[in-house]
Design a protein around this motif. Structure first.
Motif, PDB file in Angstrom:
ATOM      1  N   ARG A  91      35.638  49.629  50.844  1.00  0.00           N
ATOM      2  CA  ARG A  91      34.632  48.564  50.880  1.00  0.00           C
ATOM      3  C   ARG A  91      34.157  48.219  49.470  1.00  0.00           C
ATOM      4  N   ARG A  92      33.910  49.246  48.646  1.00  0.00           N
ATOM      5  CA  ARG A  92      33.446  49.006  47.273  1.00  0.00           C
ATOM      6  C   ARG A  92      34.508  48.303  46.440  1.00  0.00           C
ATOM      7  N   LEU A  93      35.742  48.724  46.586  1.00  0.00           N
ATOM      8  CA  LEU A  93      36.823  48.133  45.781  1.00  0.00           C
ATOM      9  C   LEU A  93      37.089  46.679  46.158  1.00  0.00           C
ATOM     10  N   THR A  94      37.074  46.397  47.441  1.00  0.00           N
ATOM     11  CA  THR A  94      37.373  45.022  47.872  1.00  0.00           C
ATOM     12  C   THR A  94      36.160  44.114  47.722  1.00  0.00           C
ATOM     13  N   GLY A  95      34.952  44.708  47.649  1.00  0.00           N
ATOM     14  CA  GLY A  95      33.731  43.913  47.552  1.00  0.00           C
ATOM     15  C   GLY A  95      33.390  43.442  46.155  1.00  0.00           C
ATOM     16  N   ARG A  96      34.094  43.953  45.141  1.00  0.00           N
ATOM     17  CA  ARG A  96      33.802  43.561  43.754  1.00  0.00           C
ATOM     18  C   ARG A  96      34.034  42.069  43.526  1.00  0.00           C
ATOM     19  N   GLY A  97      35.144  41.563  44.086  1.00  0.00           N
ATOM     20  CA  GLY A  97      35.481  40.151  43.926  1.00  0.00           C
ATOM     21  C   GLY A  97      35.959  39.777  42.542  1.00  0.00           C
ATOM     22  N   THR A  98      36.280  40.768  41.708  1.00  0.00           N
ATOM     23  CA  THR A  98      36.702  40.462  40.331  1.00  0.00           C
ATOM     24  C   THR A  98      38.214  40.610  40.140  1.00  0.00           C
TER      25      THR A  98
END
Length: 197
Positions: free
Chosen positions: A144-151
């Protein structure tokens, strides 16, 4: 208790501070924990890495990273000026050696926030360094954290997830494990491991 000791012995009070290495998978929150810790204890010196990666919005040269060209990185490596270096997601990162050693000689607590490859190199070159693994509460939370960055692009995210699987499997190589359920708690536990009051 989130701290998992692995048979380390505390240093005598008059001993020179040990180098502390914080590592863990991408997206686990290393930078967030370190930023919180340094807000509370600015006397902890965080080594600034050199990288061939392009700056992200808001990142400053010499503050977040030393942004260097591939040729400049080649020279740093060839001249033995890096304590460790690694390639990750298509870019190279490295820790300037001299600055770390100078701070340790002055008796200052030094923290490196680096990846698994770099942590292994530090273990070889400085066996007395304290290696701390920052683990996510769960695999699902890390995704979730990795895909939520959006960068990053989907390809980069997939590479990061693949690397994260490898990095999580390496946790037993570390002296201590902290589980990042609360940034404030983990920062406090990390300071305790570094003997910073």
């Amino acid at each position: 208790m989130a701290v998992t000791p692995r048979g380390t012995t505390p240093a005598p009070p008059d001993a020179r501070p040990r180098l502390t290495v914080l590592s863990g998978p991408s997206g686990v929150g290393k930078s967030t924990v370190v930023a919180h810790m340094r807000k509370e204890h600015p006397d902890v010196w965080l080594s600034v890495s050199a990288t061939t990666r392009k700056p992200r919005p808001g990142e400053q040269h010499g503050v977040h990273y030393f942004f260097v060209t591939d040729d400049e990185m080649d020279k740093l490596i060839a001249n033995g000026e890096l304590l460790e270096w690694a390639e990750f997601a298509g870019n190279r990162y490295g820790t300037p050696r001299t600055a770390v050693l100078e701070r340790l000689e002055k008796g200052e607590p030094v923290l490196l926030e680096i990846d698994l490859q770099g942590a292994r190199q530090v273990r070889e070159s400085m066996p007395d360094a304290q290696l701390v693994f920052l683990a996510p509460p769960s695999w699902e939370e890390l995704v979730r954290r990795l895909t939520g960055r959006g960068t990053e692009s989907p390809e980069v995210i997939e590479r990061r997830l693949e690397a994260a699987r490898t990095e999580l499997a390496a946790e037993p190589e570390f002296d201590e494990t902290l589980v990042n359920t609360s940034v404030k708690d983990v920062a406090r536990e990390l300071l305790a491991l570094m003997d910073v009051v």
